[in-house]
Design a protein around this motif. Structure first.
Motif, short mmCIF file in Angstrom:
data_model
loop_
_atom_site.label_atom_id
_atom_site.label_comp_id
_atom_site.label_asym_id
_atom_site.label_seq_id
_atom_site.Cartn_x
_atom_site.Cartn_y
_atom_site.Cartn_z
N ARG A 79 0.84 -1.10 0.16
CA ARG A 79 -0.02 -0.24 0.11
C ARG A 79 0.76 1.23 -0.01
NH1 ARG A 79 -4.59 -2.09 4.38
NH2 ARG A 79 -5.85 -3.12 3.17
N ALA A 80 1.98 1.22 0.69
CA ALA A 80 3.06 2.31 0.54
C ALA A 80 3.56 2.59 -0.65
CB ALA A 80 3.96 2.29 1.75
N ASN A 81 3.43 1.64 -1.69
CA ASN A 81 3.82 1.65 -2.95
C ASN A 81 2.64 2.05 -3.82
OD1 ASN A 81 6.64 1.68 -2.54
ND2 ASN A 81 6.50 -0.85 -2.86
N GLY A 82 1.48 2.33 -3.34
CA GLY A 82 0.33 2.66 -3.98
C GLY A 82 -0.41 1.62 -4.73
N ILE A 83 -0.38 0.38 -4.08
CA ILE A 83 -0.62 -0.96 -4.70
C ILE A 83 -1.91 -1.46 -3.91
CG2 ILE A 83 -0.24 -3.25 -5.43
CD1 ILE A 83 2.93 -2.64 -5.86
N GLN A 84 -3.12 -1.66 -4.68
CA GLN A 84 -4.15 -2.54 -3.88
C GLN A 84 -3.95 -3.76 -3.45
OE1 GLN A 84 -6.42 -1.44 -7.19
NE2 GLN A 84 -7.83 -0.01 -6.17
N ALA A 85 -4.03 -3.81 -2.26
CA ALA A 85 -3.70 -5.27 -1.58
C ALA A 85 -4.32 -5.23 0.07
CB ALA A 85 -2.33 -5.34 -1.23
N ALA A 86 -4.96 -6.23 0.40
CA ALA A 86 -5.43 -6.91 1.32
C ALA A 86 -5.00 -8.13 2.08
CB ALA A 86 -6.83 -6.55 1.36
N PHE A 87 -5.53 -8.62 3.15
CA PHE A 87 -5.17 -9.93 3.93
C PHE A 87 -6.47 -10.13 4.35
CE2 PHE A 87 -3.62 -6.95 6.98
CZ PHE A 87 -4.40 -7.28 8.19
N LEU A 88 -6.49 -11.76 4.55
CA LEU A 88 -7.96 -12.22 5.30
C LEU A 88 -7.03 -13.43 6.27
CD1 LEU A 88 -10.49 -13.19 2.77
CD2 LEU A 88 -10.64 -11.77 4.82
N ASN A 89 -7.38 -12.98 7.61
CA ASN A 89 -6.89 -13.95 8.44
C ASN A 89 -7.75 -13.76 9.91
OD1 ASN A 89 -5.50 -11.99 10.04
ND2 ASN A 89 -3.88 -12.06 8.44
N LEU A 111 -3.77 -7.83 -4.99
CA LEU A 111 -3.33 -8.87 -4.28
C LEU A 111 -4.12 -9.05 -3.18
CD1 LEU A 111 -0.32 -7.17 -5.17
CD2 LEU A 111 0.42 -9.53 -4.93
N LEU A 112 -4.30 -10.37 -2.74
CA LEU A 112 -4.97 -10.97 -1.56
C LEU A 112 -4.07 -11.97 -0.63
CD1 LEU A 112 -7.33 -10.65 0.60
CD2 LEU A 112 -8.50 -12.44 -0.96
N TYR A 113 -3.54 -11.55 0.33
CA TYR A 113 -2.86 -12.66 1.32
C TYR A 113 -3.67 -13.22 2.33
CZ TYR A 113 1.43 -10.30 -0.22
OH TYR A 113 2.47 -9.74 -1.00
N VAL A 114 -3.71 -14.66 2.25
CA VAL A 114 -4.42 -15.46 3.08
C VAL A 114 -3.89 -16.37 3.66
CG1 VAL A 114 -6.70 -15.12 1.70
CG2 VAL A 114 -5.21 -17.23 1.22
N SER A 115 -4.08 -17.10 4.97
CA SER A 115 -3.51 -18.00 5.62
C SER A 115 -3.91 -19.41 5.18
CB SER A 115 -3.68 -18.14 7.04
OG SER A 115 -5.16 -18.45 7.16
N PRO A 116 -2.97 -20.39 5.32
CA PRO A 116 -3.47 -21.91 4.62
C PRO A 116 -4.63 -22.12 5.21
CG PRO A 116 -1.44 -21.84 5.70
CD PRO A 116 -1.75 -20.46 5.50
N GLU A 117 -4.57 -21.87 6.44
CA GLU A 117 -6.07 -22.52 7.29
C GLU A 117 -7.37 -21.93 6.61
OE1 GLU A 117 -2.61 -22.84 9.69
OE2 GLU A 117 -3.44 -20.99 8.42
N ARG A 118 -7.17 -20.52 6.16
CA ARG A 118 -8.44 -19.71 5.60
C ARG A 118 -8.75 -20.40 4.31
NH1 ARG A 118 -11.49 -15.26 6.19
NH2 ARG A 118 -11.33 -15.80 8.30
N LEU A 119 -7.40 -20.58 3.58
CA LEU A 119 -7.88 -21.11 1.96
C LEU A 119 -8.38 -22.55 1.79
CD1 LEU A 119 -7.30 -20.42 -0.79
CD2 LEU A 119 -5.13 -21.32 -0.52
N VAL A 120 -8.01 -23.18 2.88
CA VAL A 120 -8.67 -24.59 2.76
C VAL A 120 -9.95 -24.93 3.40
CG1 VAL A 120 -6.23 -25.65 2.35
CG2 VAL A 120 -7.31 -25.64 4.97
N SER A 121 -10.40 -23.86 4.15
CA SER A 121 -11.72 -23.96 4.85
C SER A 121 -12.86 -24.14 3.66
CB SER A 121 -11.94 -22.74 5.78
OG SER A 121 -11.98 -21.57 4.99
N GLU A 123 -15.92 -22.74 3.83
CA GLU A 123 -16.53 -21.60 3.61
C GLU A 123 -16.06 -20.55 2.68
OE1 GLU A 123 -14.62 -21.27 7.75
OE2 GLU A 123 -15.55 -22.87 6.70
N PHE A 124 -14.66 -20.82 2.43
CA PHE A 124 -14.01 -19.88 1.66
C PHE A 124 -13.82 -20.24 0.19
CE2 PHE A 124 -9.96 -17.84 -0.03
CZ PHE A 124 -10.27 -16.43 0.20
N LEU A 125 -14.08 -21.49 -0.11
CA LEU A 125 -14.16 -21.81 -1.53
C LEU A 125 -15.13 -21.19 -2.27
CD1 LEU A 125 -13.04 -23.72 -3.57
CD2 LEU A 125 -14.61 -25.63 -2.99
N PRO A 126 -16.58 -21.02 -2.07
CA PRO A 126 -17.51 -20.23 -2.75
C PRO A 126 -17.00 -18.69 -3.10
CG PRO A 126 -18.52 -21.34 -0.96
CD PRO A 126 -17.03 -21.61 -0.56
N VAL A 127 -16.16 -18.07 -1.84
CA VAL A 127 -15.79 -17.03 -2.23
C VAL A 127 -14.45 -16.80 -3.54
CG1 VAL A 127 -14.41 -14.90 -1.26
CG2 VAL A 127 -15.96 -16.42 0.04
#
Length: 726
Positions: A79-89, A111-121, A123-127
């Motif tokens: 974000r400091a470089n002006g890039i749209q990014a977020a994380f989910l945890n 870019l979206l950063y996620v934890s492996p636990e969130r990714l394999v859940s 409820e996240f697959l439909p997203v």
């Protein structure tokens, strides 16, 4: 997409003009929608391999990252470089998570950063299916392999990505993986004909040093005194050791804290945040701290205890010098650490215990070697190197060999006469004829070789015995009270059938002097540039605190060092400094340029304006020169109004006024560079309808706002000179 577009994004957002080796090829593979395995050392530029595609491909790059704190730091830096990014945890509230998912669905995220636990859940697959994912980037991919040094079970479920999204390329990235681990990564993820890129593991900016483990704390204090104000990490084997060492260092006035899994989540976050924001100079930590740090200005790493394998060691020292500037690493070695690791590994599952013990043995060989340490590291990762690096303790203080046959015979004879029943410390006490009660009590003072080596210090004997261990003359029975035992080769030495060459022990003072001399040469900044660097570093800290971000997110140490060395005079010059992208130039450029100008004025040092890579003119320091003459000098060099303003640290409007006055005085100012003849004629026509004295706003309004004030000023100068000369 083309690599030209990728280079434009690299320059615009990150301030780099060129890709590092292999980055362009990896990005092209992503453009070709190929699965990719990337092996690059820490600080080698792995993240660019997926961040640039995220900026140039339609859709969102989803990054699997193992640690919450690391995700947050990476997103803040983007974000400091002006890039749209977020994380989910789990650190986000339910409302925050919904907002991120909405941004993902609407295509607002690069870019979206996620934890492996969130990714394999489930409820996240439909997203995921509702979003447009352009690439899956799996960071720290060695975690997927049981053969890796940091196995994570959740990573083992990530093979569903290729099943559910067969057309989306997958990029697996790691800093440390041997051939077995690489094959396991490909198999576990189900990658399809992946391109495998193994970059050079060489980190030439890192100095490598190993010292014996005696008096570690005293050595660390000397090490830190030579590096005031620099950020560093000390890795320890146990939680207790981190706490005790941190307490010792705190007594010296250092800003230090400790980090281990026994502290609460809040305490660990506090320590990590303080370190990242340069509020702490030193963190003493267990190895769990390493993966969670995204901080480019770590200038040194110390291993208080030896790691269990070269992969871990290389990843941990890789936390230093990620900005490419010189950094130091120091490893303390003792056989007690080896014993502790062997006890820990004894509880491993049988199918992986042997390979982990073998990796431990390679680590021991590295620590006890008398050849270039970088050769050993690179060869371990399959990168052959024949020349010496010149930046490790062995190269800086080359070993001197001598015929140590008689010395070895004394030691081996003592082992035999002691019936191979003592550890190394006791053996050395016997050889030196120490007057210790336990030696007399056990009758060791009566053997023939008691005191046969009293002319050598305890340190020297340990040094020689470790070499004998490395040469295969003795073994350590780690599973039986660390007894020193003879090998078959030892009997050849005892019977005079084999000679032994040993290396002269270098004193700690010699090693420290060699390292200090090399460090001074590697710094490359002269006294004045070093002084400017420190001023810019303090300014960076102030700017970071104003914005509530980590200092390295403003500019890296490497970027500040280049600023201090190049001393840019204009914003255009500053834009040429590596690491200064468009957003950072707009946000921080003027304040850092002002600091450089002020420093130069105080020092009486001239700055240089550059055009097209060439030096155009020297800007005087504090010497008083007529302000119009200084502007005229720069104008004659062909600089634009904007460049003259930046060089003089003045507003463009002021430079316009200077040029207008110079033209009125009869100087050859080509006004048509800035205002056309027809525009000047329009001003003249308007003046005929107005009563003098003429005011700029009045003229501007009469022209219907079609000409800006700068052009009006220059046109007025043309009119005044025309009227005076007829």
């Amino acid at each position: 997409m083309t690599l030209d577009q990728a280079r434009q994004a690299l320059n615009k957002y990150f301030g780099y003009r060129h890709f590092r080796p292999m980055q362009a090829e990896i990005i092209q593979a992503v453009y070709d929608r190929r699965d990719v395995v990337v092996l690059m050392p820490t600080g080698g530029g792995k993240s660019i391999c997926y961040q640039v595609p995220a900026l140039t491909i339609h859709g969102t790059v989803l990054v699997v990252s193992p640690l919450i704190s690391l995700m947050r730091d990476q997103v803040e830096a983007l974000r400091a470089n002006g890039i749209q990014a977020a994380f989910l945890n789990s650190s986000l509230s339910a409302n925050e998570q919904r907002q991120v998912e909405e941004d993902l669905f609407r295509g607002r995220l690069r870019l979206l950063y996620v934890s492996p636990e969130r990714l394999v859940s489930q409820e996240f697959l439909p997203v995921l299916k509702a979003a447009r994912i352009s690439l899956f980037a799996i960071d720290e991919a060695h975690c997927i392999s049981a053969w890796g040094h940091d196995f994570r079970p959740e990573y083992g479920q990530l093979r569903f990505l290729k099943k559910q999204f067969p057309t989306v390329p997958v990029m697996a990235l790691t800093a440390t993986a041997d051939k077995i681990t690489r094959r396991d990564i490909v198999r576990q993820l189900g990658l399809r004909a992946p391109r495998i890129f193994v970059a050079s593991f060489d980190r030439p900016n890192l100095s490598l040093e190993v010292r014996p483990g005696q008096k570690r704390r005293e050595q660390i204090l000397r090490f830190l005194r030579a590096r005031p104000g620099e950020s560093g990490i000390i890795y320890c084997q146990s939680r207790k050791a981190t706490e005790e060492l941190a307490a010792t260092l705190a007594l010296t006035g250092l800003r230090v804290d400790y980090y281990h899994a026994g502290r609460t989540t809040e305490e660990r976050s506090r320590v990590q945040d303080a370190f990242i924001r340069d509020e702490l100079e030193v963190v003493v930590a267990t190895v769990a701290f390493g993966m969670g740090i995204d901080k480019s200005n770590v200038r040194w790493v110390i291993h208080y205890n030896m790691p269990q394998n070269i992969e871990s060691y290389y990843q941990e020292i890789g936390r230093a010098g990620r900005d490419g500037a010189p950094a130091d690493t120091l490893l303390f070695f003792s056989y007690r650490d080896v014993t502790v690791w062997k006890d820990i590994l004894a509880d491993s599952a049988p199918e992986i215990r042997d390979i982990r013990l073998a990796k431990l043995e390679r680590m021991v060989q590295y620590a006890t070697s008398a050849i270039c340490r970088r050769k050993i590291l690179l060869n371990y990762f399959g990168e052959q190197r024949t020349d010496n690096c010149g930046n490790c303790d062995v190269c800086l203080n080359p070993p001197s060999y001598f015929d140590g046959t008689v010395l070895a015979q004394k030691a081996l004879s003592a082992v035999a006469r002691l019936k191979e029943q003592v550890d190394m410390t006791t053996l050395i006490d016997v050889l030196r004829g120490a007057g210790k009660r336990y030696l007399r009590k056990r009758g060791y003072d009566r053997i023939k070789t008691f005191g046969a080596g009293r002319d050598l210090s305890f340190y020297d004997w340990r040094h020689y015995l470790e070499q004998m261990l490395q040469l295969g003359l003795v073994e350590i029975a780690y599973d039986d009270q660390n007894r020193v035992c003879l090998t078959d080769a030892a009997w050849d030495v005892l019977k005079g059938r084999r000679k032994v060459e040993l290396v002269q022990p270098a004193t700690l003072k010699q090693r420290e002097q060699a390292a200090r001399k090399h460090r001074a040469g590697a710094a490359e900044l002269d006294h004045e540039s070093s002084e400017l660097f420190e001023r810019l570093r303090q300014l960076r800290l102030e700017q970071a605190r104003m914005r509530g971000i980590a200092p390295y997110m403003v500019f890296s140490d490497a970027t500040l060092r280049e600023m201090a060395s190049a001393r840019p005079a204009t914003l255009a010059d500053l834009a040429q400094v590596s690491g200064v992208g468009e957003k950072k130039l707009a946000e921080y450029g003027q304040v850092f340029l002002d600091a450089i100008h002020l420093w130069a004025k105080e020092k009486g040092i001239a700055l240089q304006v550059r055009r097209g890579g060439q030096t155009a003119v020297r800007i005087p320091g504090p010497k008083k020169v007529d302000t119009l003459e200084r502007t005229w000098e720069l104008y004659c060099q062909g600089l634009s109004i904007y460049e003259i303003a930046q060089a003089r640290n003045l507003k463009p409007d002021t430079i316009i006024t200077h040029l207008a006055k110079l033209y009125e005085e009869g100087r050859k100012v080509d006004l048509r560079r800035f205002v056309s003849r027809s525009e000047m004629q329009r001003v003249l026509e308007v003046l005929r309808t107005l009563e003098p004295p003429w005011r700029l706003k009045e003229i501007h309004d009469a022209l219907g706002g079609e000409l800006d004030y700068a052009k009006i000023k220059l046109a007025l100068a043309w009119v005044a000179r025309k009227q005076r000369t007829g």
